[in-house]
Design a protein around this motif. Structure first.
Motif: not given
Length: 144
Positions: A39-65
């Motif tokens: 589990i990752h909770l991010t308030d800065n997706p531009a900085a954190e998503l590239p790092v978190v997603l680079a290390q995984c093969s299966h990811a669900l990203l959850l965001d409010a619309l």
């Protein structure tokens, strides 16, 4: 399967929805012996998503619309859809821009899905569980 859940948002107001969704799925999937969760909770997706997603093969990203997004049900959002949306965000550089850049660079995981959760949808937990169940079943066929 090792599954990374990324709640996108913050600890303020309606933006807590992405984090709440990650926590909901963590509890809902906890008993599934075939899924290891991260589990990752991010308030800065531009900085954190590239790092978190680079290390995984299966990811669900959850965001409010936002209510003005035109979406009223929880659902997966494609890169093609993101390309046509105005990428405004309280996060600075938006999630859509970040994911499109990662796609261009070839750094998105093999299996990933961005799930949008409309603010104000009282039934989002049940809808989210259905969407995630369908996504995981699809991944069993396409992304072992």
């Amino acid at each position: 399967m090792r599954l990374t859940l990324v709640g996108i948002g913050s600890s303020f107001g309606a933006d807590t929805l992405g984090w709440a969704a990650a926590r909901h799925l963590e509890a809902a999937l906890a008993g599934n012996a075939t899924i290891g969760l991260e589990i990752h909770l991010t308030d800065n997706p531009a900085a954190e998503l590239p790092v978190v997603l680079a290390q995984c093969s299966h990811a669900l990203l959850l965001d409010a619309l936002a209510p003005d997004s035109g979406m009223h049900a929880v659902r997966a959002i494609t890169l093609d859809e993101l390309a046509h949306w105005q990428d405004t965000s309280s996060h600075g550089i938006g999630v859509g821009t970040t994911l499109r850049l990662m796609d261009t660079l070839g750094t998105l995981p093999a299996c990933w899905t961005l799930i949008g959760i409309p603010v104000g949808n009282a039934g989002w937990r049940d809808e989210l569980t259905r969407v995630v169940t369908a996504t995981l079943q699809d991944w069993e066929q396409t992304c072992p």
